[in-house]
Design a protein around this motif. Structure first.
Motif, mmCIF file in Angstrom:
data_model
loop_
_atom_site.group_PDB
_atom_site.id
_atom_site.type_symbol
_atom_site.label_atom_id
_atom_site.label_comp_id
_atom_site.label_asym_id
_atom_site.label_seq_id
_atom_site.Cartn_x
_atom_site.Cartn_y
_atom_site.Cartn_z
ATOM 1 N N THR A 110 -2.406 -0.181 3.470
ATOM 2 C CA THR A 110 -1.726 1.096 3.717
ATOM 3 C C THR A 110 -0.282 1.047 3.223
ATOM 4 O O THR A 110 0.209 1.976 2.579
ATOM 5 C CB THR A 110 -1.752 1.425 5.215
ATOM 6 N N VAL A 111 0.397 -0.041 3.535
ATOM 7 C CA VAL A 111 1.797 -0.169 3.138
ATOM 8 C C VAL A 111 1.929 -0.280 1.628
ATOM 9 O O VAL A 111 2.724 0.422 0.999
ATOM 10 C CB VAL A 111 2.446 -1.373 3.839
ATOM 11 N N THR A 112 1.158 -1.176 1.003
ATOM 12 C CA THR A 112 1.289 -1.389 -0.442
ATOM 13 C C THR A 112 0.806 -0.201 -1.247
ATOM 14 O O THR A 112 1.237 -0.017 -2.393
ATOM 15 C CB THR A 112 0.513 -2.654 -0.853
ATOM 16 N N ARG A 113 -0.078 0.632 -0.674
ATOM 17 C CA ARG A 113 -0.530 1.838 -1.376
ATOM 18 C C ARG A 113 0.590 2.866 -1.480
ATOM 19 O O ARG A 113 0.686 3.604 -2.477
ATOM 20 C CB ARG A 113 -1.735 2.437 -0.638
ATOM 21 N N LEU A 114 1.468 2.907 -0.491
ATOM 22 C CA LEU A 114 2.542 3.910 -0.465
ATOM 23 C C LEU A 114 3.887 3.353 -0.918
ATOM 24 O O LEU A 114 4.762 4.119 -1.352
ATOM 25 C CB LEU A 114 2.690 4.471 0.964
ATOM 26 N N VAL A 115 4.060 2.043 -0.826
ATOM 27 C CA VAL A 115 5.340 1.416 -1.153
ATOM 28 C C VAL A 115 5.105 0.382 -2.248
ATOM 29 O O VAL A 115 4.425 -0.618 -2.029
ATOM 30 C CB VAL A 115 5.974 0.750 0.085
ATOM 31 N N ALA B 241 9.555 -6.198 -1.608
ATOM 32 C CA ALA B 241 10.412 -6.628 -0.507
ATOM 33 C C ALA B 241 10.365 -5.629 0.644
ATOM 34 O O ALA B 241 10.264 -6.007 1.820
ATOM 35 C CB ALA B 241 11.844 -6.813 -0.999
ATOM 36 N N VAL B 242 10.427 -4.342 0.314
ATOM 37 C CA VAL B 242 10.376 -3.322 1.361
ATOM 38 C C VAL B 242 8.997 -3.298 2.007
ATOM 39 O O VAL B 242 8.851 -3.144 3.231
ATOM 40 C CB VAL B 242 10.729 -1.944 0.768
ATOM 41 N N ALA B 243 7.930 -3.461 1.187
ATOM 42 C CA ALA B 243 6.572 -3.475 1.732
ATOM 43 C C ALA B 243 6.390 -4.643 2.687
ATOM 44 O O ALA B 243 5.812 -4.487 3.783
ATOM 45 C CB ALA B 243 5.570 -3.548 0.588
ATOM 46 N N ALA C 182 -6.012 -3.821 6.419
ATOM 47 C CA ALA C 182 -5.782 -2.378 6.469
ATOM 48 C C ALA C 182 -4.290 -2.063 6.515
ATOM 49 O O ALA C 182 -3.818 -1.131 5.849
ATOM 50 C CB ALA C 182 -6.488 -1.794 7.698
ATOM 51 N N ILE C 183 -3.538 -2.855 7.320
ATOM 52 C CA ILE C 183 -2.094 -2.632 7.395
ATOM 53 C C ILE C 183 -1.455 -2.877 6.032
ATOM 54 O O ILE C 183 -0.654 -2.079 5.540
ATOM 55 C CB ILE C 183 -1.472 -3.550 8.464
ATOM 56 N N SER C 184 -1.800 -4.012 5.396
ATOM 57 C CA SER C 184 -1.215 -4.353 4.100
ATOM 58 C C SER C 184 -1.584 -3.325 3.048
ATOM 59 O O SER C 184 -0.757 -2.905 2.230
ATOM 60 C CB SER C 184 -1.662 -5.753 3.667
ATOM 61 N N LYS D 195 7.376 -5.538 10.313
ATOM 62 C CA LYS D 195 7.845 -4.687 11.405
ATOM 63 C C LYS D 195 6.676 -4.082 12.181
ATOM 64 O O LYS D 195 6.796 -3.806 13.384
ATOM 65 C CB LYS D 195 8.742 -3.576 10.855
ATOM 66 N N VAL D 196 5.549 -3.832 11.490
ATOM 67 C CA VAL D 196 4.373 -3.308 12.197
ATOM 68 C C VAL D 196 3.918 -4.295 13.258
ATOM 69 O O VAL D 196 3.630 -3.930 14.410
ATOM 70 C CB VAL D 196 3.237 -3.003 11.195
ATOM 71 N N SER D 197 3.869 -5.561 12.872
ATOM 72 C CA SER D 197 3.455 -6.593 13.835
ATOM 73 C C SER D 197 4.463 -6.733 14.969
ATOM 74 O O SER D 197 4.090 -6.878 16.144
ATOM 75 C CB SER D 197 3.297 -7.936 13.105
ATOM 76 N N LEU D 198 5.751 -6.669 14.622
ATOM 77 C CA LEU D 198 6.788 -6.789 15.643
ATOM 78 C C LEU D 198 6.722 -5.638 16.630
ATOM 79 O O LEU D 198 6.844 -5.840 17.848
ATOM 80 C CB LEU D 198 8.168 -6.832 14.975
ATOM 81 N N ALA D 199 6.523 -4.425 16.127
ATOM 82 C CA ALA D 199 6.424 -3.266 17.013
ATOM 83 C C ALA D 199 5.180 -3.360 17.889
ATOM 84 O O ALA D 199 5.223 -3.035 19.092
ATOM 85 C CB ALA D 199 6.402 -1.989 16.175
#
Length: 526
Positions: free
Chosen positions: A372-377, A381-383, A368-370, A389-393
């Protein structure tokens, strides 16, 4: 041989000038005294000759009833003594001496020269009498019938050069003493003024300092710029001229007259101290330190040193990215270890269905995280950075949320690296601020705004104090506790990366601090 002091040099120069002036004045005075003697004594001699020529006994004795030469001689002697003349003579129109007193009286004839007395007109001029240059007056003795009877000649020799010099010597001595006193006083006052202006240095010391200054400015690698209080560039080293892109001859001109960027002009014109201030000049990262210079309790200017830190900042950018990846991997490792421990415990307990359900939940959450990120970005590299960073936060108890309005296309590698640097540093600072204040979330919004990539990161921390807004991007500024080593670089690096591309970064407060960075797709030409 000892070097003469500045005061001594001035005094010697003024004495030489004074002596030259007095020498010329003496020559002019002596020459003028001869002219004055001729004019003054010529008038007196002419009057004496007119008196004799108009004396009735003389006219009669030289005319119808001649008298003894001794009588004429007595008249001549009396007039000579009265005038202090060299000679008083009575001559015939042809120059034969009839009678007289003084030089030439014993001669039978005198030279009348260009005299106009033969034409019945009085005359004065210079003639040689007995080998001496003399001023001479000639007056005709005329009978009642208008006939020329004789000529009265009165002569006085010119005083010698020594006599004329002695005549003007008292005045010259007075002028010499007065001039010497004024010269000494003027030299002393002038030397004091110059020594005060030159910090008490002698000419040789000033020359040595100038030579050392030139050698120093040409040898040091750091740029040096000195600016006076009115904004005039007084010192500009070769390195500074190269860093700022200034032409030769920039010294002596004001900052407003030089073609430099406004941010650099403001940094050089500042009157307060500045430490490790970062500016971007033609695509190069320049770190400057500015120090005010004071003398006698007043500010006399500023000295600014410039260092090219383009390569260093690039390395810091890369190091920051590597540190971010390392921290992310460390957090993921910790997270994976916890998950593996959970799975291991369930297996040991024989709860195989729970293991399956737990693994499925983890897979769906990660997907779900991946997704969400890849759908918008679209940029990989940025994705990837955002997923990490999601995991780190999450590891630190903060939810990193990506705004639904986010829309970031694939970027060229150079821009992608810069966006990653900016995003990673802003997210790390936002997570730190949120954790410090006990906030729950950090929001990220990425978009492409007409060729400008906008990165916006909002935290739920304490925000930025109003008096710190202008300082937050300064290198070394930090609110984090502990050792200052490595602190205060992230936001300064963000500003440098943005400005190097011709963009900008700003901050304002809402729920917490909101940082907005703008990076043009096309890098500004350096």
């Amino acid at each position: 041989m000892a070097v003469q002091t500045l005061a001594g040099q001035f005094l010697a120069l003024q004495l030489v000038v004074l002596l030259l002036v007095l020498t010329v004045a003496s020559a002019v005075s002596v020459r003028q005294s001869a002219a004055d003697f001729r004019d003054t004594r010529g008038v007196l001699l002419l009057r004496g000759a007119e008196r004799l020529a108009g004396t009735e006994p003389v006219r009669v004795g030289l005319g119808e009833r001649p008298i003894e030469p001794e009588t004429l001689t007595a008249y001549a002697e009396a007039e000579r003594r009265n005038l202090g003349a060299t000679a008083v003579l009575f001559t015939s129109p042809g120059g034969a001496v009839l009678a007289g007193s003084g030089a030439g009286a014993a001669r039978g004839e005198v030279d009348l020269g260009p005299s106009t007395a033969r034409d019945l007109r009085a005359w004065t001029g210079d003639l040689t009498v007995e080998g001496e240059r003399s001023v001479v007056a000639h007056v005709p003795v005329v009978s009642n019938d208008g006939d020329l009877l004789a000529i009265v000649v009165i002569a006085e020799k010119y005083p010698s050069l020594m006599q004329r010099a002695r005549a003007v010597l008292p005045d010259l001595g007075t002028f010499l003493g007065l001039g010497l006193a004024l010269g000494v006083a003027g030299s002393w006052l002038l030397s004091r003024l110059i020594r005060r202006r030159t910090r008490g240095l002698e000419p040789a010391e000033i020359a040595a300092l100038a030579d050392q200054r030139e050698a120093l400015l040409h040898s040091i690698r750091e740029g040096v710029v000195a600016v006076s209080p009115d904004g005039t560039v007084t010192v500009l080293s070769d390195s500074a001229r190269e860093l700022l892109g200034l032409p030769d001859g920039s010294e002596g001109r004001t900052l407003d007259q030089l073609e430099i960027e406004p941010a650099v002009r403001a940094a050089l014109a500042g009157g307060s101290s500045a430490r490790d201030q970062v500016v971007v000049v033609d695509g190069r990262v320049v770190v400057l330190n500015r120090s005010p210079v004071h003398h006698g309790g007043r500010r006399v200017g500023t000295v600014t040193t410039l260092r090219d830190r383009t390569e260093l900042m690039a390395m810091q950018s890369e190091l920051s990215a590597r540190r971010s990846v390392t921290d992310t991997l460390r957090a993921q490792t910790h997270e994976f270890q916890n998950q593996l421990h959970t799975i291991s415990g369930l297996v040991q307990l024989g709860e195989y269905d729970e293991v399956q359900a737990f693994v499925g939940t983890l897979a769906r959450r990660r997907a779900a995280i991946s997704d969400t990120v890849t759908r918008l970005v679209d940029d990989p590299a940025v994705a990837a950075l955002l997923v990490a960073k999601v995991s780190l936060a999450a590891e630190r108890g903060v939810e990193l949320r990506l705004a639904e309005q986010t829309a970031l296309p694939r970027l060229d590698p150079d821009l992608s690296a810069d966006v990653g640097t900016v995003l990673g540093n802003l997210v790390d600072n936002a997570v730190d601020a949120t954790v410090a204040s006990g906030g729950p979330t950090v929001d990220v919004h990425l978009r492409d705004d007409d060729g400008i990539v906008v990165v916006q990161v909002a935290d739920t921390g304490a925000g930025v104090a109003p008096d710190a807004v202008s300082e937050v991007f300064r290198r070394g500024w930090t609110t984090k506790p502990g050792d200052a080593s490595g602190r205060g670089v992230g936001l300064a690096l963000v500003q440098v990366v943005c400005e190097r591309r011709g963009g900008s970064v700003s901050v304002h407060n809402e729920t917490g601090a909101v940082f907005t960075a703008r990076l043009p797709r096309s890098r500004r030409d350096g």
